[in-house]
Design a protein around this motif. Sequence first.
Motif, PDB file in Angstrom:
ATOM      1  N   GLY A 512       1.396 -11.713  -6.337  1.00 33.95           N
ATOM      2  CA  GLY A 512       0.528 -12.881  -6.441  1.00 33.95           C
ATOM      3  C   GLY A 512       0.617 -13.821  -5.257  1.00 33.95           C
ATOM      4  N   ILE A 513       1.065 -13.322  -4.126  1.00 33.13           N
ATOM      5  CA  ILE A 513       1.192 -14.136  -2.910  1.00 33.13           C
ATOM      6  C   ILE A 513       0.033 -13.812  -1.975  1.00 33.13           C
ATOM      7  CG2 ILE A 513       2.657 -14.675  -0.918  1.00 33.13           C
ATOM      8  CD1 ILE A 513       5.047 -13.663  -2.585  1.00 33.13           C
ATOM      9  N   THR A 514      -0.631 -14.844  -1.463  1.00 27.74           N
ATOM     10  CA  THR A 514      -1.713 -14.659  -0.493  1.00 27.74           C
ATOM     11  C   THR A 514      -1.138 -14.691   0.914  1.00 27.74           C
ATOM     12  OG1 THR A 514      -3.284 -15.779  -1.955  1.00 27.74           O
ATOM     13  CG2 THR A 514      -3.907 -15.546   0.363  1.00 27.74           C
ATOM     14  N   VAL A 515      -1.491 -13.698   1.730  1.00 27.09           N
ATOM     15  CA  VAL A 515      -1.012 -13.623   3.114  1.00 27.09           C
ATOM     16  C   VAL A 515      -2.110 -14.146   4.038  1.00 27.09           C
ATOM     17  CG1 VAL A 515      -0.247 -12.104   4.977  1.00 27.09           C
ATOM     18  CG2 VAL A 515       0.524 -11.687   2.632  1.00 27.09           C
ATOM     19  N   VAL A 516      -1.736 -15.064   4.932  1.00 29.96           N
ATOM     20  CA  VAL A 516      -2.660 -15.624   5.929  1.00 29.96           C
ATOM     21  C   VAL A 516      -2.080 -15.337   7.311  1.00 29.96           C
ATOM     22  CG1 VAL A 516      -3.742 -17.716   6.826  1.00 29.96           C
ATOM     23  CG2 VAL A 516      -3.394 -17.449   4.357  1.00 29.96           C
ATOM     24  N   LEU A 517      -2.880 -14.732   8.172  1.00 35.23           N
ATOM     25  CA  LEU A 517      -2.446 -14.457   9.540  1.00 35.23           C
ATOM     26  C   LEU A 517      -2.943 -15.572  10.459  1.00 35.23           C
ATOM     27  CD1 LEU A 517      -3.192 -10.612   9.809  1.00 35.23           C
ATOM     28  CD2 LEU A 517      -1.136 -11.758   8.969  1.00 35.23           C
ATOM     29  N   SER A 518      -2.071 -15.995  11.379  1.00 36.66           N
ATOM     30  CA  SER A 518      -2.411 -17.120  12.256  1.00 36.66           C
ATOM     31  C   SER A 518      -2.189 -16.762  13.720  1.00 36.66           C
ATOM     32  CB  SER A 518      -1.542 -18.333  11.896  1.00 36.66           C
ATOM     33  OG  SER A 518      -1.618 -19.339  12.881  1.00 36.66           O
ATOM     34  N   GLY A 519      -3.104 -17.227  14.575  1.00 29.91           N
ATOM     35  CA  GLY A 519      -2.934 -17.081  16.021  1.00 29.91           C
ATOM     36  C   GLY A 519      -3.007 -15.659  16.522  1.00 29.91           C
ATOM     37  N   VAL A 520      -3.775 -14.808  15.851  1.00 32.01           N
ATOM     38  CA  VAL A 520      -3.878 -13.401  16.250  1.00 32.01           C
ATOM     39  C   VAL A 520      -4.732 -13.304  17.515  1.00 32.01           C
ATOM     40  CG1 VAL A 520      -4.541 -11.086  15.528  1.00 32.01           C
ATOM     41  CG2 VAL A 520      -3.728 -12.728  13.832  1.00 32.01           C
ATOM     42  N   ASN A 521      -4.178 -12.677  18.578  1.00 30.20           N
ATOM     43  CA  ASN A 521      -4.976 -12.567  19.807  1.00 30.20           C
ATOM     44  C   ASN A 521      -6.065 -11.514  19.642  1.00 30.20           C
ATOM     45  OD1 ASN A 521      -4.138  -9.911  20.632  1.00 30.20           O
ATOM     46  ND2 ASN A 521      -2.278 -10.754  21.529  1.00 30.20           N
ATOM     47  N   GLU A 522      -6.979 -11.514  20.573  1.00 33.34           N
ATOM     48  CA  GLU A 522      -8.189 -10.683  20.443  1.00 33.34           C
ATOM     49  C   GLU A 522      -7.852  -9.200  20.372  1.00 33.34           C
ATOM     50  OE1 GLU A 522     -12.357  -9.862  22.906  1.00 33.34           O
ATOM     51  OE2 GLU A 522     -11.101 -11.593  23.400  1.00 33.34           O
ATOM     52  N   LYS A 523      -6.888  -8.768  21.191  1.00 34.46           N
ATOM     53  CA  LYS A 523      -6.523  -7.346  21.236  1.00 34.46           C
ATOM     54  C   LYS A 523      -5.918  -6.896  19.909  1.00 34.46           C
ATOM     55  CE  LYS A 523      -3.745  -4.092  23.976  1.00 34.46           C
ATOM     56  NZ  LYS A 523      -2.804  -3.964  25.118  1.00 34.46           N
ATOM     57  N   VAL A 524      -4.992  -7.702  19.391  1.00 40.20           N
ATOM     58  CA  VAL A 524      -4.337  -7.356  18.123  1.00 40.20           C
ATOM     59  C   VAL A 524      -5.339  -7.443  16.976  1.00 40.20           C
ATOM     60  CG1 VAL A 524      -2.524  -8.018  16.488  1.00 40.20           C
ATOM     61  CG2 VAL A 524      -2.059  -8.076  18.943  1.00 40.20           C
ATOM     62  N   GLU A 525      -6.213  -8.451  17.006  1.00 39.18           N
ATOM     63  CA  GLU A 525      -7.197  -8.611  15.933  1.00 39.18           C
ATOM     64  C   GLU A 525      -8.136  -7.415  15.871  1.00 39.18           C
ATOM     65  OE1 GLU A 525     -10.447 -11.857  14.211  1.00 39.18           O
ATOM     66  OE2 GLU A 525      -9.331 -12.275  16.052  1.00 39.18           O
ATOM     67  N   THR A 526      -8.511  -6.875  17.034  1.00 38.23           N
ATOM     68  CA  THR A 526      -9.380  -5.689  17.068  1.00 38.23           C
ATOM     69  C   THR A 526      -8.694  -4.516  16.366  1.00 38.23           C
ATOM     70  OG1 THR A 526     -10.364  -6.419  19.155  1.00 38.23           O
ATOM     71  CG2 THR A 526     -10.605  -4.089  18.590  1.00 38.23           C
ATOM     72  N   VAL A 527      -7.398  -4.349  16.635  1.00 36.67           N
ATOM     73  CA  VAL A 527      -6.643  -3.257  16.005  1.00 36.67           C
ATOM     74  C   VAL A 527      -6.568  -3.472  14.497  1.00 36.67           C
ATOM     75  CG1 VAL A 527      -4.393  -2.109  15.878  1.00 36.67           C
ATOM     76  CG2 VAL A 527      -5.284  -2.833  18.089  1.00 36.67           C
ATOM     77  N   LEU A 528      -6.332  -4.720  14.081  1.00 36.14           N
ATOM     78  CA  LEU A 528      -6.236  -5.017  12.650  1.00 36.14           C
ATOM     79  C   LEU A 528      -7.554  -4.747  11.933  1.00 36.14           C
ATOM     80  CD1 LEU A 528      -4.169  -8.355  12.703  1.00 36.14           C
ATOM     81  CD2 LEU A 528      -3.350  -6.062  12.163  1.00 36.14           C
ATOM     82  N   ARG A 529      -8.659  -5.180  12.544  1.00 37.39           N
ATOM     83  CA  ARG A 529      -9.977  -4.951  11.917  1.00 37.39           C
ATOM     84  C   ARG A 529     -10.280  -3.461  11.816  1.00 37.39           C
ATOM     85  NH1 ARG A 529     -12.590  -9.770  11.455  1.00 37.39           N
ATOM     86  NH2 ARG A 529     -11.947 -11.437  12.899  1.00 37.39           N
ATOM     87  N   ARG A 530      -9.911  -2.729  12.878  1.00 33.50           N
ATOM     88  CA  ARG A 530     -10.184  -1.286  12.897  1.00 33.50           C
ATOM     89  C   ARG A 530      -9.406  -0.573  11.793  1.00 33.50           C
ATOM     90  NH1 ARG A 530      -8.474   0.371  18.172  1.00 33.50           N
ATOM     91  NH2 ARG A 530     -10.277  -0.744  18.963  1.00 33.50           N
TER      92      ARG A 530
END
Length: 557
Positions: A512-530
């Motif tokens: 029941g814990i919500t995870v929020v990611l902060s300050g993700v750079n563009e390169k890492v965010e692309t990998v996460l979305r993919r």
Amino acid sequence: MKALDFRPKLLSAIHNYNKQTFMADLMAGIIVGIVALPLAIAFAIASGVSPEKGIITAIVAGFAISAFGGSRVQIGGPTGAFIVIVAGIINEFGLQGLTIATLMAGVFLIGFGLLRLGTIIKYIPYPIIVGFTSGIAVTIFTTQVKDLLGLQMAEVPGDFIEKWIAYFHSFGTIDPWSAAIGLLSVAIIAAMPMVSKKVPGSLVAIIVMTVAALLLKQYAGITSIETIGDRFSISSQLPDAVMPELSWERIKELVPPAMTIAVLGAIESLLSATVADGVIGDHHNSNTELVGQGIANILSPIFGGIPATGAIARTMTNINNGGRTPVAGIIHVVVLLLIFLFLMPLAQYIPMACLAGVLVVVSYGMSGWRSFRALLRNPKSDITVLVLTFLLTIIFDLTVAIEVGLLCACLLFMRRMSETTDVRAVYDEIDLNEDADMERGNLEHLTIPKGVEVYEINGPYFFGAGNRFEDIMARYGNRPKVRIIRMRKVPFIDSTGLHNLENMCLMSQKEGITVVLSGVNEKVETVLRRNGFEQLLGQENICNHIDLALARARALV
């Protein structure tokens, strides 16, 4: 697709070639050819092949390395580093096996170059290089004790420890005349730089000791001094090109020694080229150099030669005598060819003790004892790799030493890299003076709301970091409602990091814990979305900076 990285330095060197450059290359080539002669003979005999095979290697491989290599001044040929490998292959697989293994090594080297691995090979850890180079030096010295002292031994054991036990049992059979020639050869080579740095001490020692041995035999009746002619029949005929018979079974069993030849040849040649760059202010092409080395190691065995690589001592001799283009290397080959055709029969009179003295000096130069001693002051991990590689080289063989040394270095590198990533929990408030991923306004601190945990990952998020993350979360305390993961200092994330982060998110959601990611750079965010994190967490829970992440957390709390 990138074009092949194969641009021989010879082609660019001859564009603005002139008479002055040629005269400098001519003088350097003649001197290097003379220097290379005794070394080629000594390395061949120490490797367990006839002396002319060493000169053939220096001629055929030396030409290929100068003509097709990526360095302006590299001189190639047989080297001391290969003595142990070549002797081992001959003992186990015979001369035919050595020929096939060298051919295979040539193919591997060309493959390294075409795959652009030249720059990667240069980053093999320094303790490994020093460890097996020092180990080879000790092994070479050990193999020369019998000839240096003229010990009367029917057979010399192959094992390092057994060899020394046999030597101690045979010290009573020392031939004083052979020992005198061997030790005087060492003294002459060591003293020659004080007389003249232009004239190679090894050549002077060979000439003086050969004449001395002939005079002792002729006028004093001393016949106990063994010469090359007593052990080998020498030919001055150029060999025909012969391709060995290949079979799949033979190729499979020769892959390990062939890869050892290729890796060691690549390391030694690129080290030599790098050292040369520092002296002449040039930049060699690593991948072209590997292709050139590969061509050399394909041609050399076809003409009856042994493995070859760039030789640091001969390369430095070339530079110190004015050589500045690959033409000097080609001239050194011509000099060796003329000596081979017209003077080779005279080599039969060279005392074996004198050649042993030459190799003793070579082994001392290879030992790098100062570097070895300096590395003993380094971290324990470096000392472990250094000593382990050294001991494996002298007790077992170079193949085992390189494999185990590289494995240890990789494991230690992985451990060190995992330690570069720091994971920490942030309590109560965030100091804005340390942060760059937020909108400060007039605030100096941000308060963390009750029921919210903040974690910061500092460094690459890959193997090792995930476990550390879980350990810190376990120690944090009460179960929160929101877990903020600050990733502003994460330059990249690999598949292991993705797997750990996904597991942590899924476990948090189950609790029941919500995870929020902060300050993700563009390169890492692309990998996460993919990899589906947008669907896993929700777009609103992937924030650009900590202000938005805390605002989102407050809304959820």
